[in-house]
Design an enzyme around this catalytic site. Sequence first.
Site, PDB file in Angstrom:
ATOM      1  N   HIS A 273      15.439   7.190  -0.220  1.00 18.73           N
ATOM      2  CA  HIS A 273      15.121   6.981   1.197  1.00 18.73           C
ATOM      3  C   HIS A 273      15.754   5.705   1.742  1.00 18.73           C
ATOM      4  CE1 HIS A 273      11.416   9.809   0.567  1.00 18.73           C
ATOM      5  NE2 HIS A 273      12.547  10.455   0.619  1.00 18.73           N
TER       6      HIS A 273
ATOM      7  N   PRO B  22       0.816  -1.221   0.000  1.00 15.95           N
ATOM      8  CA  PRO B  22       0.000   0.000   0.000  1.00 15.95           C
ATOM      9  C   PRO B  22       0.846   1.266   0.000  1.00 15.95           C
ATOM     10  CG  PRO B  22      -0.007  -1.001   2.179  1.00 15.95           C
ATOM     11  CD  PRO B  22       0.741  -1.939   1.289  1.00 15.95           C
ATOM     12  N   ASP B  23       0.290   2.364  -0.519  1.00 14.63           N
ATOM     13  CA  ASP B  23       0.963   3.661  -0.402  1.00 14.63           C
ATOM     14  C   ASP B  23       0.510   4.323   0.903  1.00 14.63           C
ATOM     15  OD1 ASP B  23      -1.563   4.640  -0.925  1.00 14.63           O
ATOM     16  OD2 ASP B  23      -1.051   5.607  -2.809  1.00 14.63           O
ATOM     17  N   PHE B  24       0.868   5.569   1.083  1.00 12.01           N
ATOM     18  CA  PHE B  24       0.503   6.272   2.318  1.00 12.01           C
ATOM     19  C   PHE B  24      -0.910   6.823   2.282  1.00 12.01           C
ATOM     20  CE2 PHE B  24       4.769   7.860   4.209  1.00 12.01           C
ATOM     21  CZ  PHE B  24       4.871   6.668   4.892  1.00 12.01           C
ATOM     22  N   ARG B  25      -1.328   7.280   1.092  1.00  6.21           N
ATOM     23  CA  ARG B  25      -2.449   8.203   1.100  1.00  6.21           C
ATOM     24  C   ARG B  25      -3.699   7.769   0.357  1.00  6.21           C
ATOM     25  NH1 ARG B  25       1.321  12.301   3.026  1.00  6.21           N
ATOM     26  NH2 ARG B  25       3.077  11.461   1.893  1.00  6.21           N
TER      27      ARG B  25
ATOM     28  N   ASP C 197      11.221  -0.685  -1.158  1.00  6.00           N
ATOM     29  CA  ASP C 197      10.899  -2.103  -1.350  1.00  6.00           C
ATOM     30  C   ASP C 197      11.895  -2.810  -2.264  1.00  6.00           C
ATOM     31  OD1 ASP C 197      10.101  -1.282  -3.961  1.00  6.00           O
ATOM     32  OD2 ASP C 197       8.100  -0.838  -3.225  1.00  6.00           O
TER      33      ASP C 197
ATOM     34  N   ASN D 166      10.898   4.796  -2.880  1.00  4.72           N
ATOM     35  CA  ASN D 166      10.471   3.523  -2.291  1.00  4.72           C
ATOM     36  C   ASN D 166      11.631   2.773  -1.651  1.00  4.72           C
ATOM     37  OD1 ASN D 166       7.990   4.173  -3.191  1.00  4.72           O
ATOM     38  ND2 ASN D 166       7.969   2.756  -4.912  1.00  4.72           N
TER      39      ASN D 166
HETATM   40  P1  CNA Z   1       2.247   8.672  -1.301  1.00  8.46           P
HETATM   41  O1  CNA Z   1       2.325   9.977  -0.621  1.00  8.46           O
HETATM   42  O2  CNA Z   1       1.506   7.561  -0.675  1.00  8.46           O
HETATM   43  O3  CNA Z   1       1.613   8.980  -2.753  1.00  8.46           O
HETATM   44  C1  CNA Z   1       1.312   7.964  -3.663  1.00  8.46           C
HETATM   45  C2  CNA Z   1       0.771   8.606  -4.933  1.00  8.46           C
HETATM   46  O4  CNA Z   1       0.623   7.591  -5.895  1.00  8.46           O
HETATM   47  C3  CNA Z   1      -0.583   9.289  -4.780  1.00  8.46           C
HETATM   48  O5  CNA Z   1      -0.592  10.489  -5.527  1.00  8.46           O
HETATM   49  C4  CNA Z   1      -1.561   8.252  -5.375  1.00  8.46           C
HETATM   50  O6  CNA Z   1      -2.695   8.845  -5.958  1.00  8.46           O
HETATM   51  C5  CNA Z   1      -0.700   7.647  -6.432  1.00  8.46           C
HETATM   52  N1  CNA Z   1      -1.053   6.275  -6.765  1.00  8.46           N
HETATM   53  C6  CNA Z   1      -1.392   5.267  -5.926  1.00  8.46           C
HETATM   54  N2  CNA Z   1      -1.568   4.123  -6.607  1.00  8.46           N
HETATM   55  C7  CNA Z   1      -1.324   4.428  -7.911  1.00  8.46           C
HETATM   56  C8  CNA Z   1      -1.341   3.672  -9.103  1.00  8.46           C
HETATM   57  N3  CNA Z   1      -1.611   2.377  -9.120  1.00  8.46           N
HETATM   58  N4  CNA Z   1      -1.053   4.323 -10.259  1.00  8.46           N
HETATM   59  C9  CNA Z   1      -0.760   5.639 -10.280  1.00  8.46           C
HETATM   60  N5  CNA Z   1      -0.730   6.390  -9.176  1.00  8.46           N
HETATM   61  C10 CNA Z   1      -1.010   5.796  -8.014  1.00  8.46           C
HETATM   62  O7  CNA Z   1       3.691   8.094  -1.655  1.00  8.46           O
HETATM   63  P2  CNA Z   1       5.040   8.866  -1.943  1.00  8.46           P
HETATM   64  O8  CNA Z   1       5.998   7.851  -2.416  1.00  8.46           O
HETATM   65  O9  CNA Z   1       4.824  10.082  -2.747  1.00  8.46           O
HETATM   66  O10 CNA Z   1       5.440   9.312  -0.474  1.00  8.46           O
HETATM   67  C11 CNA Z   1       6.693   9.302  -0.056  1.00  8.46           C
HETATM   68  C12 CNA Z   1       6.950   8.246   1.051  1.00  8.46           C
HETATM   69  C13 CNA Z   1       6.083   7.015   1.053  1.00  8.46           C
HETATM   70  C14 CNA Z   1       8.313   7.714   0.827  1.00  8.46           C
HETATM   71  O11 CNA Z   1       9.140   8.128   1.849  1.00  8.46           O
HETATM   72  C15 CNA Z   1       8.221   6.204   0.788  1.00  8.46           C
HETATM   73  O12 CNA Z   1       9.320   5.611   1.432  1.00  8.46           O
HETATM   74  C16 CNA Z   1       6.977   5.880   1.509  1.00  8.46           C
HETATM   75  N6  CNA Z   1       6.387   4.566   1.181  1.00  8.46           N
HETATM   76  C17 CNA Z   1       7.071   3.652   0.437  1.00  8.46           C
HETATM   77  C18 CNA Z   1       6.497   2.432   0.112  1.00  8.46           C
HETATM   78  C19 CNA Z   1       7.277   1.443  -0.721  1.00  8.46           C
HETATM   79  O13 CNA Z   1       8.497   1.344  -0.606  1.00  8.46           O
HETATM   80  N7  CNA Z   1       6.615   0.701  -1.601  1.00  8.46           N
HETATM   81  C20 CNA Z   1       5.194   2.155   0.527  1.00  8.46           C
HETATM   82  C21 CNA Z   1       4.509   3.113   1.300  1.00  8.46           C
HETATM   83  C22 CNA Z   1       5.127   4.319   1.615  1.00  8.46           C
END
Ligand code: CNA
Length: 290
Positions: A147, A45-48, A130, A128
Amino acid sequence: AEKSARYSSSTGATLQSIVDSLRSGSVNQVMIVSGAGVSCSAGIPDFRTPGSGFSRDDLSIRYDNLHKFNLPYPEAIFDVDFYAKDPMPFVTLAKEIWPGVKYKPTLTHCFFSLLNKKGLLQRVYTQNIDGLEAVAGVNPDKLVECHGHFRSASCISCRSVYDAELCKTNMVEKGEAPSCSVCGGIVKPDITFFGEVMPQRFAQLIHDDCASTDLVIVLGTSLMVAPVANIPDWVPNGCTRLLVNRDVVGTFRIDNVNDVILQGDCDEGVRELCRLLGWEDELDMIFYGL
Ligand code: CNA
C-alpha cells in the site's frame, strides 16, 4: 499480553513440523503477509480492534488531534475522494506515523529481519505504511510495501511528482497538505488509498513468489483488503500456512491439514516460534539493539 491459545491439532502441519523444516533447511523460501496488527505493540492502532482502532471514539483516545475531524467511517482516512475534499485527517495521521519520526519496530518486525539474516526470507508483503519493516533491517529487495510508502509523493490530480522531503516538511512541521506546483491540486505521499492503483512492484513479484514459496506466515491482518487478502490462497496446494493473529481470518481453518494457527498476540507467537527454533536470543538482540 495474551498467550498463544491454539495450535493446529490436525494430522498435517504442526508448529513442530514448521520448526523442523526451518531448522533442517528443507523450507527456505518463507513468505510473510502482514498487516496493522504487527505494529499495534509499537503504539500504532489497527483499524478494527475495539478500543484501539480507527473508529471515531478510538481516534479521540489515541490521537488528540483527530477526533475533531468526524471521519464518517474509519477507512475514509485512506479514501482519495475524501482526501481531495478534506486532507486534514490524513495529514494529522501522517504527522504521527511518518517513518523515523516517532515509532519503533516490534518484536514481530524483528522476526522478519531475523529470517532475512538467516537467508530464509523470500519476501515480506506488508499492508502497512509505517515503514517499520525497513527500520527493523529487512532488506529493500525482500520487501513489498503493498500500500505504498512515504519516500515519494505526487499530486492526486495530475500525478506530477512532488519532492518527498518538501512533502514531509509541509505535513510534519507545518501540518498541511502541499499543493502541486503544476496544477495546484493536492499532493500526498505515495500511500495507496482506496480507489488508487497499487505499486507495480506487487504485480511484478507476486506471481513467481506464490509459485515458489514453501511456507507462508500471515500475521496481524484481518485479511479483508484485496488483493493482499487473497495471497494465502494463491500459494501451491500443500504449502504450509501459519497464521499468527488474534482472530482466525481468511480461509485459515484449524482442521485444514496445511494450516497451523497460533491464535493470540503476534509478538507472543513469534517469540514462541523462535524459542522452539533456538533463535530467541538472536531475536532479542535485534529488538533491543534497535
Ligand atoms: P486490520 O483490518 O485493522 O486488522 C488487524 C488484524 O490484526 C485483526 O485481525 C486484529 O485482530 C489483529 N491484531 C491486532 N493486534 C494484534 C496483535 N498484537 N497480535 C496479533 N494480531 C493482532 O488491518 P489490516 O492491515 O488487515 O487492514 C488493512 C489496512 C489497514 C491496510 O491498508 C493498512 O494500510 C491499514 N493500516 C495500516 C497501519 C500501519 O501502517 N501500521 C495502521 C492502521 C491501518
